[in-house]
Design a protein around this motif. Structure first.
Motif, PDB file in Angstrom:
ATOM      1  N   ASP A  29       0.804  -1.220   0.000  1.00 58.58           N
ATOM      2  CA  ASP A  29       0.000   0.000   0.000  1.00 58.58           C
ATOM      3  C   ASP A  29       0.837   1.270   0.000  1.00 58.58           C
ATOM      4  O   ASP A  29       0.345   2.334  -0.386  1.00 58.58           O
ATOM      5  CB  ASP A  29      -0.933   0.010   1.223  1.00 58.58           C
ATOM      6  N   TYR A  30       2.107   1.182   0.427  1.00 60.45           N
ATOM      7  CA  TYR A  30       2.903   2.408   0.493  1.00 60.45           C
ATOM      8  C   TYR A  30       3.236   2.967  -0.890  1.00 60.45           C
ATOM      9  O   TYR A  30       3.852   4.030  -0.990  1.00 60.45           O
ATOM     10  CB  TYR A  30       4.181   2.208   1.312  1.00 60.45           C
ATOM     11  N   ILE A  31       2.828   2.274  -1.936  1.00 61.79           N
ATOM     12  CA  ILE A  31       3.019   2.855  -3.264  1.00 61.79           C
ATOM     13  C   ILE A  31       2.283   4.190  -3.366  1.00 61.79           C
ATOM     14  O   ILE A  31       2.704   5.101  -4.078  1.00 61.79           O
ATOM     15  CB  ILE A  31       2.550   1.888  -4.375  1.00 61.79           C
ATOM     16  N   HIS A  32       1.180   4.325  -2.608  1.00 62.83           N
ATOM     17  CA  HIS A  32       0.400   5.567  -2.647  1.00 62.83           C
ATOM     18  C   HIS A  32       0.999   6.659  -1.764  1.00 62.83           C
ATOM     19  O   HIS A  32       0.817   7.845  -2.041  1.00 62.83           O
ATOM     20  CB  HIS A  32      -1.038   5.292  -2.205  1.00 62.83           C
ATOM     21  N   SER A  33       1.695   6.266  -0.708  1.00 62.23           N
ATOM     22  CA  SER A  33       2.222   7.255   0.233  1.00 62.23           C
ATOM     23  C   SER A  33       3.712   7.526   0.053  1.00 62.23           C
ATOM     24  O   SER A  33       4.220   8.532   0.556  1.00 62.23           O
ATOM     25  CB  SER A  33       1.972   6.792   1.679  1.00 62.23           C
ATOM     26  N   VAL A  34       4.418   6.638  -0.654  1.00 65.86           N
ATOM     27  CA  VAL A  34       5.866   6.798  -0.818  1.00 65.86           C
ATOM     28  C   VAL A  34       6.269   6.801  -2.294  1.00 65.86           C
ATOM     29  O   VAL A  34       6.832   7.779  -2.791  1.00 65.86           O
ATOM     30  CB  VAL A  34       6.642   5.683  -0.074  1.00 65.86           C
ATOM     31  N   SER A  35       5.997   5.711  -2.995  1.00 66.10           N
ATOM     32  CA  SER A  35       6.526   5.531  -4.351  1.00 66.10           C
ATOM     33  C   SER A  35       6.036   6.606  -5.318  1.00 66.10           C
ATOM     34  O   SER A  35       6.841   7.283  -5.983  1.00 66.10           O
ATOM     35  CB  SER A  35       6.131   4.147  -4.882  1.00 66.10           C
ATOM     36  N   ILE A  36       4.727   6.758  -5.418  1.00 64.69           N
ATOM     37  CA  ILE A  36       4.171   7.742  -6.352  1.00 64.69           C
ATOM     38  C   ILE A  36       4.532   9.171  -5.953  1.00 64.69           C
ATOM     39  O   ILE A  36       4.978   9.959  -6.803  1.00 64.69           O
ATOM     40  CB  ILE A  36       2.642   7.562  -6.469  1.00 64.69           C
ATOM     41  N   PRO A  37       4.369   9.547  -4.663  1.00 65.60           N
ATOM     42  CA  PRO A  37       4.774  10.908  -4.280  1.00 65.60           C
ATOM     43  C   PRO A  37       6.237  11.208  -4.581  1.00 65.60           C
ATOM     44  O   PRO A  37       6.579  12.334  -4.955  1.00 65.60           O
ATOM     45  CB  PRO A  37       4.494  10.939  -2.772  1.00 65.60           C
TER      46      PRO A  37
END
Length: 233
Positions: free
Chosen positions: A96-104
């Motif tokens: 799920d951290y793709i939304h909070s880390v990777s993409i940002p």
């Protein structure tokens, strides 16, 4: 976002490489953590890989405009470096951290952030990326089972699974029919566990060859984009 992921110190990865001079004078995990703090206000991963380590690997194996493939995207260090070096990239991540880390992080790269190798390559921002999610098949049931809070909801999911889901080949349909009354007597957690076991985990998402099947309701735009990804008109 603290400790969103754990990594391994990069110095151990290249320990046995004979041409060690290739990897000398590279940045450290400590400085990579400082970059994360600058980007996110905290260190979101332990032992993040420094950008110049990834830069060296990309320099040795690709040319400008080549495609860099990363199956474990994590904090998007590889994608950030590829973007700054004029490479195309494909990154995959299931957490799920793709939304909070990777993409940002990639959005910050586009905005021209100056961490990592930015000054070395005179990065001024720009570029773009496309974010996509796999079309769900059995994963829809997995999501519903996970958040269900009462047995009535699970019973409804159970009926829809039998009607439209893909049941594991290890399960005999006759056994399912014979066990319906027993299922109703199980606790909530045991019902969840059983439903998860019934699902075919190889069919969590829609296969490319099935995108035209009406039951999956894939839009024409999504079909066109998917085909373009595979180089089809």
């Amino acid at each position: 976002m603290k400790n969103a992921g754990k990594g391994k110190a990069s110095s151990t990865i290249w320990h046995n490489i004979k041409q060690s001079i290739i990897w000398q004078e590279l940045d450290t995990n400590t400085n990579a953590t400082k970059d994360q703090v600058e980007l996110f206000g905290e260190g979101v991963f332990t032992n993040p890989k420094p950008e110049d380590l990834i830069k060296r690997a990309i320099e040795l194996s690709t040319d400008e405009n080549d495609i860099v493939l990363d199956f474990f995207m994590g904090s998007a260090t590889t994608q950030a470096v590829a973007m700054k070096m004029g490479r195309r990239f494909i990154g995959l991540e299931q957490m799920d951290y793709i939304h909070s880390v990777s993409i940002p992080r990639l959005q910050k790269v586009i905005d021209g952030e100056q961490t990592g190798i930015s000054s070395d390559v005179n990065w001024q921002g720009g570029s773009s990326f496309v974010y996509c999610e796999l079309a769900k098949s059995n994963q829809t049931f997995v999501d519903e089972i996970t958040v269900a809070t009462d047995i009535a909801t699970l019973e409804d999911i159970y009926k829809r699974m039998l009607a439209t889901g893909f049941i594991s080949s290890k399960v005999n349909p006759k056994d399912i029919d014979a066990s319906t009354s027993e299922f109703a007597e199980l606790s909530l957690e045991n019902q969840k566990h059983l439903l998860m076991e019934l699902l075919d985990k190889n069919l969590l998402y829609v296969n490319y060859c099935d995108i035209d099947d009406e039951e999956f309701n894939i839009s024409d735009d999504d079909k066109a984009f998917t085909r373009s990804f595979y180089g089809e008109v």
